[in-house]
Design an enzyme around this catalytic site. Structure first.
Site, mmCIF file in Angstrom:
data_model
loop_
_atom_site.group_PDB
_atom_site.id
_atom_site.type_symbol
_atom_site.label_atom_id
_atom_site.label_comp_id
_atom_site.label_asym_id
_atom_site.label_seq_id
_atom_site.Cartn_x
_atom_site.Cartn_y
_atom_site.Cartn_z
ATOM 1 N N GLU A 265 12.885 -0.810 6.009
ATOM 2 C CA GLU A 265 11.794 -0.158 6.736
ATOM 3 C C GLU A 265 12.261 0.281 8.121
ATOM 4 O O GLU A 265 12.905 -0.484 8.844
ATOM 5 C CB GLU A 265 10.630 -1.147 6.866
ATOM 6 C CG GLU A 265 9.447 -0.638 7.656
ATOM 7 C CD GLU A 265 8.387 -1.712 7.858
ATOM 8 O OE1 GLU A 265 7.266 -1.356 8.275
ATOM 9 O OE2 GLU A 265 8.678 -2.899 7.609
ATOM 10 N N LYS A 323 3.290 4.941 3.838
ATOM 11 C CA LYS A 323 2.588 3.665 3.759
ATOM 12 C C LYS A 323 1.090 3.881 3.930
ATOM 13 O O LYS A 323 0.642 4.504 4.902
ATOM 14 C CB LYS A 323 3.115 2.704 4.824
ATOM 15 C CG LYS A 323 2.533 1.300 4.729
ATOM 16 C CD LYS A 323 3.107 0.393 5.805
ATOM 17 C CE LYS A 323 2.550 -1.020 5.694
ATOM 18 N NZ LYS A 323 3.035 -1.890 6.785
ATOM 19 N N CYS A 374 6.704 -2.992 3.616
ATOM 20 C CA CYS A 374 6.327 -4.199 4.342
ATOM 21 C C CYS A 374 5.310 -5.005 3.549
ATOM 22 O O CYS A 374 5.483 -5.235 2.364
ATOM 23 C CB CYS A 374 5.811 -3.816 5.731
ATOM 24 S SG CYS A 374 5.630 -5.220 6.854
#
Length: 501
Positions: A265, A323, A374
């Site tokens: 990430e 995301k 995440c």
């Protein structure tokens, strides 16, 4: 025997809750989850006042989350410049919010159920509030009961009912033991309890032996890069060039037979619009060496910014995963007009990402990767989005450097393994400081890198086609089962109340 005073029982609930994190990774004492719920449920059947039951649940929940999510204080202290007292107070506030759910479960049990009906309702209510906790106010699925059984035999229910169904079975075992102790003078009850435990165990093992997915295509060779970049350097403008050079060198040193290279990430800590020449060079390298790159990098589109993953597949147009499930007070600010000034006082510039809206699966060498970034991987409903789009394996990029040398990364790995077991898909995880790992379709960690070292994890996964019952229907079967059990508990409670009258 005289019942202990309520303050002593409340103290017992606090002690039981404080031990709750030991049932999860990295300790992973999964039988302890059953033992601790046994203790809590025993307290619940010895108390008739709903308010006191709520207090027992709140005590257990507060202690559990204060101990199990204390790693949040590390981030607040190290990166939000809070002193330890204020950071600890923030953790306590989160623990208090999460404790409300446990309090609600026990209050409902005391308010609407009696006798055997309460015993039946307790495990159902316990897991239903966990299910709700993962959804309300953006959700927080940490320390849910089912995750303790990720690598245990009760985890066999995961492909059928998901981790909340696994949690229901776990809590069910605890309540059967409570009933056996409560009626220990009755041989039929003891025999029935033993038979029930054997049935649950046998059903779990049988359920876990069923394969709903099957291999598709050839194994995919992957290289997962763990850069081990300190947060203090990652967002330092003076260090960006060195970080990019570091990762490019790691890319160039991957084995010749690697097909997919995954970076963590925000491995590239700047927008793609700022490095067009580097991206063009990586596209040329990708085309020449027939390797696909998946890079964590913020994406800028107009005036919107996304925490994103960029896929480079030769000269093909760039593909993106944005995301969707953002971290509140980190990637976005709830009620920005009211809370924005306070958040920016501690963390200037944070809270400015936009919510992604799919696609949730990216094509990779004839297969599809179900994408998460995440902590999205901790939410079963987020993982399912990629599976519903045809993902044949799961792929997650993360950065747990924010939480230092804590148990957060191990907890996350355990939850990722449960996602693999629920979907029966292999999982590829690339993280900045660990834990970078390859996970089998049955939730077993095949290989991993140690934390806080730089390195490359090379290996292969076998993509899997097909859907598990959970992958197809999500939590619906679990919710239907819970509804039936609650109705039965209500019937038992009314009958017992009538007989008493």
């Amino acid at each position: 025997m005289k019942k202990p005073s309520f303050p002593l029982r409340l103290l017992a609930a606090l002690i039981l809750g404080a031990a709750w994190p030991l049932a999860f990774a990295p300790f992973a004492w999964w039988p302890l989850a059953i033992a601790l719920l046994f203790g809590l449920f025993w307290l619940a059947i010895t108390e008739e006042r709903p308010q006191r039951l709520a207090a027992l649940g709140a005590g257990f929940g507060f202690a559990a989350f204060a101990a199990g999510t204390s790693w949040i204080a590390i981030t607040l202290h190290n990166f939000a410049n809070m002193d330890w007292a204020l950071a600890g107070a923030a953790v306590a506030l989160l623990a208090a919010c999460c404790a409300v759910y446990a309090a609600l479960a026990l209050w409902l049990a005391g308010r609407f159920f009696v006798g055997n009906g309460r015993l039946l309702a307790l495990p159902v209510l316990w897991t239903l509030v966990e299910w709700a906790r993962a959804r309300l106010f953006t959700g927080f699925p940490w320390l849910a009961t089912g995750y303790t059984q990720t690598h245990a035999f009760l985890g066999g229910f995961a492909p059928w009912l998901g981790q909340y169904g696994v949690g229901l079975a776990t809590a069910g075992v605890a309540v059967i033991l409570v009933y056996m102790l409560q009626r220990r003078q009755s041989r039929p009850v003891l025999l029935g309890g033993v038979v029930s435990l054997l049935v649950i165990s046998g059903a779990a093992m049988a359920a876990g032996s069923v394969s709903f997915t099957h291999p598709v295509g050839k194994p995919l060779r992957v290289s997962l890069l763990q850069g081990n970049i300190a947060i203090s350097e990652k967002w330092n403008a003076a260090k960006v060039s060195a970080i990019l050079h570091h990762y490019v060198n790691m890319i160039l040193q991957t084995p010749p037979d690697t097909r997919l290279i995954v970076l963590p990430e925000t491995a590239f800590p700047l927008f793609q619009t700022e490095i067009p020449s580097l991206i063009e060079q990586l596209q040329q390298w990708s085309a020449t060496h027939r390797k696909i790159l998946l890079i964590g990098i913020p994406e800028e589109v107009g005036r919107k910014y996304y925490n994103a993953a960029m896929e480079i597949d030769g000269k093909a147009p760039l593909r993106w995963y944005r995301k969707e499930h953002l971290v509140p007070f980190g990637e976005y600010i709830p009620m920005p007009v009211l809370l924005g000034p306070l958040v920016h006082h501690f963390l200037p510039g944070l809270g400015s990402f936009s919510f992604g809206d799919g696609p949730y699966a990216l094509p990779v060498d004839g297969q599809k990767a179900g994408m998460t970034i995440c902590y999205e991987e901790s939410f079963s409903r987020d993982v399912r989005k990629g599976v519903r789009e045809g993902a044949t394996f799961l792929l997650n990029i993360s950065d747990y450097a924010w939480y230092g040398h804590s148990i957060a990364a191990a907890q996350s790995l355990q939850m990722a393994a449960m996602q693999s077991r629920q979907e029966q898909k292999p999982d590829v995880r690339a993280t900045n400081t660990g834990i970078t790992a390859l996970i089998s379709p049955h939730g077993r960690v095949i290989s991993q890198l140690p934390q806080f070292v730089g390195g490359t994890l090379n290996g292969a996964i076998q993509p899997m086609s097909g859907e598990t019952p959970f992958g197809r229907w999500g939590s619906l079967p679990y919710l239907l089962l819970s509804s039936v059990l609650l109705l039965l508990a209500l019937v038992l409670s009314r009958r017992q109340s009538s007989s008493r009258q």
